[in-house]
Design an enzyme around this catalytic site. Structure first.
Site, short mmCIF file in Angstrom:
data_model
loop_
_atom_site.label_atom_id
_atom_site.label_comp_id
_atom_site.label_asym_id
_atom_site.label_seq_id
_atom_site.Cartn_x
_atom_site.Cartn_y
_atom_site.Cartn_z
N ASP A 193 0.84 -1.20 0.00
CA ASP A 193 0.00 0.00 0.00
C ASP A 193 0.88 1.25 0.00
O ASP A 193 0.64 2.20 0.74
CB ASP A 193 -0.93 -0.02 1.22
CG ASP A 193 -2.10 0.95 1.08
OD1 ASP A 193 -2.28 1.53 -0.02
OD2 ASP A 193 -2.83 1.14 2.07
N ARG A 219 -0.03 9.01 0.72
CA ARG A 219 -0.81 9.11 1.97
C ARG A 219 -0.20 8.25 3.07
O ARG A 219 -0.49 8.46 4.25
CB ARG A 219 -2.27 8.68 1.72
CG ARG A 219 -2.42 7.26 1.28
CD ARG A 219 -3.85 6.81 1.01
NE ARG A 219 -3.82 5.48 0.38
CZ ARG A 219 -3.64 5.25 -0.92
NH1 ARG A 219 -3.59 6.27 -1.75
NH2 ARG A 219 -3.57 4.03 -1.39
N ASN A 220 0.63 7.29 2.70
CA ASN A 220 1.23 6.39 3.68
C ASN A 220 2.71 6.67 3.95
O ASN A 220 3.42 5.85 4.52
CB ASN A 220 1.05 4.94 3.25
CG ASN A 220 -0.41 4.53 3.38
OD1 ASN A 220 -1.14 5.09 4.19
ND2 ASN A 220 -0.83 3.56 2.57
#
Ligand code: ACK
Length: 319
Positions: free
Chosen positions: A180, A184-185
């Site tokens: 992922d 955003r991570n």
């Protein structure tokens, strides 16, 4: 059951090496929420060898989270215990004892997620006061209510890509597949240090080689490699594909990938050879790197070690 899970009156094995007493945490505010998870800002007393109060981030579950989400959080806990790298978020402790919610206590990144940071930087169109071999031309500056200035230079972008590639090279050495990887991570800490984070979906490839995933609610389609979309194959090479999309996010200051393209049609478009075009302000050199990450054949994609080297070279060549 959900409330019981969230309160965690259940048998989770407590690891005395990492266990931190809940009563030494002062929860201050909610930093953000996902569908089932919540991130809090807190102060922790005497944590991880730090004397006095340290600002930390606390990952926990919302009341309506289910077993799956609890397992993801515990799996993240297990993996975070194993990793230690300047470009990977650091675990400070956890509260998993019965009688309260499960808390993962991680280092606080003062600028929040890279995506949020990049989008704050774009709010004022800049004067082109930076000159750079990568061809990007902005240095937007924004003054916020807090006395914080949000700026990003073309060099910062390359430095972010370099740091993330180094964090990912470390994870791939550890035989971990993130699954992922997206802006955003990535968290941005003081001194603009990037930290790969959000290990909820991460899997150990020793455990299950080229992880085949069962169907699951949230799937980051626009970051996923074709082989992940079609056959649920996740490897370091599919992480490299996602990294290419992340570099695109960096260059566009946090734009959403494949604008105007429905996720349902994406797979066929990619299979027919379609790729995102070179963004404005993106050098040909940087675009070639993205395109390499998006090679249909996973074997043709660079490794994270090779990517880190390329960015390091770009940084050293800059004046
Ligand atoms: O973009 P943000 O402000 O930064 O909003 C998200 C939100 O919590 C939900 O993930 C922020 N966040 C997550 N982990 C941390 C951390 N370790 N330090 C600071 N902010 C964090 C993230």
């Amino acid at each position: 059951i959900a409330a019981d899970l969230a309160a965690n009156n259940r048998n989770i094995e407590v690891d005395p090496e990492w266990e931190f007493p809940r009563d030494k945490l002062i929860i201050e505010q909610v930093l953000g929420e996902g569908e089932f998870g919540r991130v809090l800002r807190a102060k922790a007393l005497n944590i991880a060898g730090n004397v006095g109060y340290t600002t930390v981030a606390v990952k926990t579950l919302k009341d309506d989270a289910g077993e799956r989400e609890l397992l993801d959080l515990l799996s993240e806990y297990r993996l975070l215990k194993e990793v230690s790298h300047p470009n990977v978020i650091r675990l400070l402790g956890a509260s998993t004892s019965p009688g309260g919610p499960v808390y993962l206590i991680i280092e606080f990144a003062e600028y929040g997620s890279l995506r949020t940071y990049l989008r704050k930087c774009r709010q004022i169109k800049s004067e082109p006061n930076i000159r750079c071999s990568t061809g990007e031309q902005w240095t937007p500056t924004v003054q916020y209510d807090e006395p914080k200035v949000f700026t990003v230079s073309a060099r910062d972008i390359i430095s972010f890509a370099w740091q993330i590639a180094k964090g990912m090279a470390y994870l791939s050495d550890m035989k971990l597949v993130h699954r992922d990887l997206a802006a955003r991570n990535i968290l941005l800490a003081a001194e603009k240090v990037c930290k790969v984070s959000d290990f909820g979906l991460t899997r150990d490839v020793y455990e299950d080689d080229a992880y085949l995933k069962k169907s699951k609610g949230r799937v980051p389609v626009k970051w996923m490699a074709p082989e992940s979309l079609s056959d649920q194959i996740y490897t370091n090479k599919s992480d490299v594909w996602s990294f290419g999309v992340l570099v695109w996010e960096l260059v566009t200051l946090g734009a959403s990938p494949y604008p105007g393209i429905a996720i349902q049609s994406l797979f066929h478009l990619l299979r027919s050879g379609y790729r995102m075009e070179r963004p404005e302000n993106c050098s040909v050199e940087l675009y070639q790197i993205m395109r390499n990450c998006w090679e249909a054949d996973p074997e043709k994609r660079l490794t994270f070690h090779e990517l880190a080297e390329k960015f390091e070279k770009m940084l050293s060549e800059e004046v």
